[in-house]
Write a protein that holds these residues in place. Structure first.
Motif, PDB file in Angstrom:
ATOM      1  N   HIS A 171     103.115  38.337 143.856  1.00  0.00           N
ATOM      2  CA  HIS A 171     102.815  38.023 145.253  1.00  0.00           C
ATOM      3  C   HIS A 171     103.893  37.078 145.788  1.00  0.00           C
ATOM      4  N   LEU A 172     104.358  37.362 147.012  1.00  0.00           N
ATOM      5  CA  LEU A 172     105.551  36.708 147.528  1.00  0.00           C
ATOM      6  C   LEU A 172     105.317  35.997 148.854  1.00  0.00           C
ATOM      7  N   ARG A 187     106.721  41.019 133.510  1.00  0.00           N
ATOM      8  CA  ARG A 187     106.682  39.802 134.323  1.00  0.00           C
ATOM      9  C   ARG A 187     108.122  39.431 134.674  1.00  0.00           C
ATOM     10  N   TRP A 188     108.480  39.636 135.955  1.00  0.00           N
ATOM     11  CA  TRP A 188     109.862  39.442 136.367  1.00  0.00           C
ATOM     12  C   TRP A 188     110.168  37.967 136.634  1.00  0.00           C
ATOM     13  N   SER A 193     109.210  30.559 141.329  1.00  0.00           N
ATOM     14  CA  SER A 193     110.589  31.031 141.203  1.00  0.00           C
ATOM     15  C   SER A 193     111.068  31.637 142.518  1.00  0.00           C
ATOM     16  N   ARG A 194     112.377  31.546 142.748  1.00  0.00           N
ATOM     17  CA  ARG A 194     112.997  32.150 143.926  1.00  0.00           C
ATOM     18  C   ARG A 194     113.717  33.421 143.494  1.00  0.00           C
ATOM     19  N   VAL A 195     113.459  34.506 144.194  1.00  0.00           N
ATOM     20  CA  VAL A 195     114.078  35.789 143.852  1.00  0.00           C
ATOM     21  C   VAL A 195     114.579  36.476 145.120  1.00  0.00           C
ATOM     22  N   ASP A 196     115.664  37.241 144.959  1.00  0.00           N
ATOM     23  CA  ASP A 196     116.164  38.084 146.038  1.00  0.00           C
ATOM     24  C   ASP A 196     115.454  39.438 145.930  1.00  0.00           C
TER      25      ASP A 196
END
Length: 249
Positions: A171-172, A187-188, A193-196
């Motif tokens: 969830h973002l 689990r990415w 965490s910050r992700v593009d």
């Protein structure tokens, strides 16, 4: 009293069923000549090509078609492609004398065909994200682990085994306001965490981490090679079956 029209319909249905049953019996018998060998060879090529074609058309329709009906039809076509790929092996189970060998060869061929169909669908999705996708920076708010258990049965209805697939719903909270999640088989990232992330602005294709765009799915040459292997195996099977039965006739 039954209506005359209803009686005509019943007779027509009975005729179609009888004709279909006779054709199926002829298809499953091992007493086959050159005409059926040609039909077999045609089906060995036509079924894999049709499965890939239907899957490709469904993926394109789902990605580019106008409105939700096209997306729904696209999903139906993709599912039909997978089912067609898997169950097509039934057409080749014709002799009880070497049933296990037929089942293994054609079963593996059908599984490979399903894999090719899946690669086609995945490749289309990846190309859509490359050309139409937008990038945004997101923070992972929560990771929801979802387990899906499938029970498998034999022909008698007894449980043979169960399989479990785990999906991780990330969830973002994104700078662009969307997407609100992406789903992975692993689990990415952890919460915080910050992700593009790359997403489809039309919402047709699921969002993925940006670093996976361009690397998801197989390349087209490898996909066509897989399709070629499937066709070769099925044509080889038809040739071996035909020669064996002609010699034993």
């Amino acid at each position: 009293m039954r209506k005359q029209g209803q009686g005509l319909v019943d007779r027509a249905v009975d005729a179609v069923v009888e004709t279909g049953s006779a054709l199926l019996d002829r298809l499953m018998t091992h007493e086959r000549g050159w005409t059926w060998a040609v039909v077999d060879a045609f089906m060995a090529v036509a079924i894999p090509v049709s499965v890939v074609g239907v899957t490709y058309a469904g993926a394109l329709l789902n990605a580019h078609g106008p409105g939700w009906p096209s997306a729904a039809l696209g999903v139906v076509l993709v599912i039909a492609g997978f089912f067609g790929g898997f169950f097509s092996f039934v057409l080749y189970l014709r002799s009880e004398r070497w049933f296990i060998a037929q089942f293994l060869v054609m079963g593996l061929s059908s599984l490979l065909l399903c894999g090719v169909a899946g690669a086609v669908s995945g490749r289309v999705d990846d190309e859509v994200l490359q050309t139409r996708g937008r990038h945004t920076r997101c923070t992972v708010v929560e990771v929801d682990e979802q387990r899906h258990t499938t029970t498998h049965y034999d022909s008698a209805g007894n449980v043979t085994h169960t399989s479990t697939r785990t999906d991780y719903v990330h969830h973002l909270n994104c700078a662009a306001g969307r997407p609100d999640k992406f789903v992975m088989g692993v689990r990415w990232a952890n919460p915080g965490s910050r992700v593009d992330v790359t997403y489809d602005p039309r919402g047709r294709i699921g969002a993925v981490p940006t670093e996976l765009v361009g690397s998801e799915g197989e390349s087209w040459p490898l996909i066509w090679a897989g399709l070629g292997v499937v066709i070769t195996v099925r044509l080889g099977y038809v040739a071996v079956f035909f020669v064996k039965e002609r010699r034993s006739a």
